[in-house]
Enzyme design. Sequence first.
Site, PDB file in Angstrom:
ATOM      1  N   GLU B  65      41.394  14.683 -49.819  1.00 19.58           N
ATOM      2  CA  GLU B  65      40.043  14.673 -50.392  1.00 19.58           C
ATOM      3  C   GLU B  65      38.972  14.994 -49.356  1.00 19.58           C
ATOM      4  O   GLU B  65      37.990  15.656 -49.677  1.00 19.58           O
ATOM      5  CB  GLU B  65      39.755  13.324 -51.060  1.00 19.58           C
ATOM      6  CG  GLU B  65      40.385  13.158 -52.448  1.00 19.58           C
ATOM      7  CD  GLU B  65      41.869  12.851 -52.420  1.00 19.58           C
ATOM      8  OE1 GLU B  65      42.408  12.568 -51.327  1.00 19.58           O
ATOM      9  OE2 GLU B  65      42.498  12.881 -53.497  1.00 19.58           O
ATOM     10  N   HIS B 134      41.821   3.515 -60.878  1.00 15.67           N
ATOM     11  CA  HIS B 134      41.590   4.749 -61.634  1.00 15.67           C
ATOM     12  C   HIS B 134      40.601   4.523 -62.770  1.00 15.67           C
ATOM     13  O   HIS B 134      40.624   5.243 -63.761  1.00 15.67           O
ATOM     14  CB  HIS B 134      42.892   5.259 -62.251  1.00 15.67           C
ATOM     15  CG  HIS B 134      43.867   5.870 -61.290  1.00 15.67           C
ATOM     16  ND1 HIS B 134      44.445   5.171 -60.267  1.00 15.67           N
ATOM     17  CD2 HIS B 134      44.363   7.131 -61.196  1.00 15.67           C
ATOM     18  CE1 HIS B 134      45.273   5.975 -59.597  1.00 15.67           C
ATOM     19  NE2 HIS B 134      45.233   7.157 -60.140  1.00 15.67           N
TER      20      HIS B 134
HETATM   21  C1  LIG Z   1      43.714   9.645 -52.807  1.00 22.88           C
HETATM   22  C2  LIG Z   1      44.367  10.126 -54.044  1.00 22.88           C
HETATM   23  N1  LIG Z   1      44.277  11.435 -54.370  1.00 22.88           N
HETATM   24  C3  LIG Z   1      44.881  11.896 -55.480  1.00 22.88           C
HETATM   25  C4  LIG Z   1      45.566  11.061 -56.298  1.00 22.88           C
HETATM   26  C5  LIG Z   1      46.211  11.595 -57.567  1.00 22.88           C
HETATM   27  N2  LIG Z   1      47.655  11.637 -57.419  1.00 22.88           N
HETATM   28  C6  LIG Z   1      48.414  10.637 -57.870  1.00 22.88           C
HETATM   29  S1  LIG Z   1      50.007  10.865 -57.526  1.00 22.88           S
HETATM   30  C7  LIG Z   1      49.702  12.297 -56.733  1.00 22.88           C
HETATM   31  C8  LIG Z   1      50.825  13.062 -56.124  1.00 22.88           C
HETATM   32  C9  LIG Z   1      51.486  12.312 -55.028  1.00 22.88           C
HETATM   33  O1  LIG Z   1      52.576  13.025 -54.571  1.00 22.88           O
HETATM   34  P1  LIG Z   1      53.605  12.405 -53.571  1.00 22.88           P
HETATM   35  O2  LIG Z   1      52.899  11.700 -52.470  1.00 22.88           O
HETATM   36  O3  LIG Z   1      54.534  13.485 -53.193  1.00 22.88           O
HETATM   37  O4  LIG Z   1      54.349  11.279 -54.378  1.00 22.88           O
HETATM   38  P2  LIG Z   1      55.263  11.408 -55.678  1.00 22.88           P
HETATM   39  O5  LIG Z   1      54.346  11.333 -56.854  1.00 22.88           O
HETATM   40  O6  LIG Z   1      55.984  12.698 -55.577  1.00 22.88           O
HETATM   41  O7  LIG Z   1      56.164  10.224 -55.629  1.00 22.88           O
HETATM   42  C10 LIG Z   1      48.354  12.605 -56.773  1.00 22.88           C
HETATM   43  C11 LIG Z   1      47.759  13.824 -56.215  1.00 22.88           C
HETATM   44  C12 LIG Z   1      45.607   9.689 -55.956  1.00 22.88           C
HETATM   45  N3  LIG Z   1      46.235   8.785 -56.748  1.00 22.88           N
HETATM   46  N4  LIG Z   1      45.023   9.266 -54.832  1.00 22.88           N
END
Ligand SMILES: Cc1ncc(C[n+]2csc(CCOP(=O)(O)OP(=O)(O)O)c2C)c(N)n1
Lengths: 308, 330
Positions: B65, B134
């Site tokens: 971000e 959220h």
């Molecule tokens: C700071 C932040 N930015 C964006 C999000 C939205 N978001 C939730 S899960 C996710 C993807 C995360 O990917 P990863 O770390 O690879 O974990 P996975 O879901 O694959 O277990 C995003 C972008 C969030 N929850 N927090």
Amino acid sequence: MEPLLAYRHVRLIRRFEERLVGLKTDGLILGSMHLCNGQEAIPVGACACLEQRDALTVTYRGHGWAIARGLPLAQLFAELQGRASELSGGLGGSPYFCSARHGFLGENSIVGAGVPIAMGAALASYFDGSGSVSLVAIGDGALNQGAVHEGLNMAGTMRLPLVVVVENNVYSELTPVRDMIPTATLVERAPMYGMAPATIDGNDVDAVESAVRQAVERARSGGGPSLIEAHTERLVGHYDLDPQHYRPAGEIEDAMTREPVGRLRSVIGDAEADRIDDEVEQELDAAVAASHNVPFPTTESVTEHLYA
Amino acid sequence: MQTLPETRELTYMQAVTEAQRWALETYPEAIVFGEDIGLPGGPYGSTKGLRKAFGERVFDTPISESAILGGAIGAAMRGRRPIVEIMFADFFLVALDQLVNQAANVRFLSRGEFTAPITVRSQQGFTPGSCAQHSQSLEAIFAHTPGLRIGLPADAERAYTMLRAAIASDDPVIVVESRALYQQKREVRLGGPVEAVGGARVVREGSDVTIVSWSRMVGEALTAADRLAERGIRAEVVDLCWLSPLDMGTVLDSVRRTSRLVIAHEANLTGGFGAEIAARVVTDGFDLLDAPIGRVGAPDIRVPASPALQQALMPNSESIVAAVDRLASF
Ligand SMILES: Cc1ncc(C[n+]2csc(CCOP(=O)(O)OP(=O)(O)O)c2C)c(N)n1
């Protein structure tokens, strides 16, 4: 880990989450859930290396970690239904399981936020001399959040007893991680933070257990932090209603040939596996039934724990 | 020759997409980026089709971000017109430096030699089962920061119009959408002249009480006005649209007609933007009031996941009616 036990654990996590889908269909759970189907071997292998005194911090995809850490199933089911569980009293829900008595500092739905917190738990251990280790699980995508870099750098600089397990399930939400990092692997970031690197097959409980054990021992003996990249695959969507349009055809079918439940089943044989399956179903039946006796929270509960 | 504006029924989310399409067509310097907004078309679908239509001007970013917001600032200072998405307003908090310390200071510190014409889209609010990190309503933080503009559209037409105004503005503008409204439909006039950032609207006329609101609570205020009408109380509803710049003229004019004021928002009550409006009305329009000012907001809570609790605690049309009733005794 003994294969019968490993199978029991991964199967329990898989079926726990499948039950959740059913409870949601029945209208007993509202809101989205991030399931760890396919990734179960990582929490099972890793938690086997942790002692009671150790601290654990995970992502919002943390049902498997909570179960592997021994949080009571009935309370987990209750929390997910918004009931007044002994965990968060229904105030948290799916992505915020936590339990002080289990050294489970909790899930977190801000991607990457758990890393500085886990580093802080390691910092506490550094000061109190308890010898406790802090383990944090994050996703592959989380490695790109600024707070993660700060946490890793500080852990490395101070040689804190921190173990970071990156669950590389190929996707960061809807986007393949290979499009989001410039290096071929995630783990090559480790040396620049003074962390010991390891890359493992995250669908193999034994591989996870041995890598994490090595990292935990290193941390406990003052050897500093480690970064473990565990390769795995998500067998389901990013969240429970994700239509997964972004995934190539056949990808999940292919992943099914490598996932941990089937893999361990072929090791222990169908007869033993079926027997364990029955036990797991009974345990889950009892937990679901018990969760239905947990009352719903009162509106006062919402302000009860804001301040000391 | 000018083409006539076209009117179409769009969901709030489609209206957001159309405004971005307009931007990419109108401004060659416009770029659109954020997490999952390119090929997947956005986690909620609000950038659907834009990557296909505009190629690499629409692209996915890592989960970073600070880089998204800081990158938008730097690109804007060098001639781009970035439109970026922060997936949930809660995620602003991991990168607040880039907005509050950086974006808001660009014009100020360079005496206008540099500008940061960035548009930051996000969404916020309660939805059933939505989780604690959220669901927060954070508009007061941005409205508190001079140098930033902030608007919160209450329907699809406003989403289209306000987002275009934000994009056309040469200042950093934050447009916070309401997730709960994404699927609501409305007639939207596409194209047409671009409004300036700012300006409130009277969305329903009345003579007995003014209800000032924004975002999703405008709908609740309109429902409250319907209920009050059944009892012969005519409520005027003002959609504030923008908290910065703040159109107090429309609010004061309305209070002049009604002599009573209730302000309703979804954010926590304490330090909420409703307090600012109340203070200004008391300062500049004390003699217009026949009763104390009513405020409706969430009761200073962390957001609970339990749907039963959310329902009990979310401000809604009933809480607005109750606030109006409290004023009736004066
Ligand atoms: C700071 C932040 N930015 C964006 C999000 C939205 N978001 C939730 S899960 C996710 C993807 C995360 O990917 P990863 O770390 O690879 O974990 P996975 O879901 O694959 O277990 C995003 C972008 C969030 N929850 N927090």
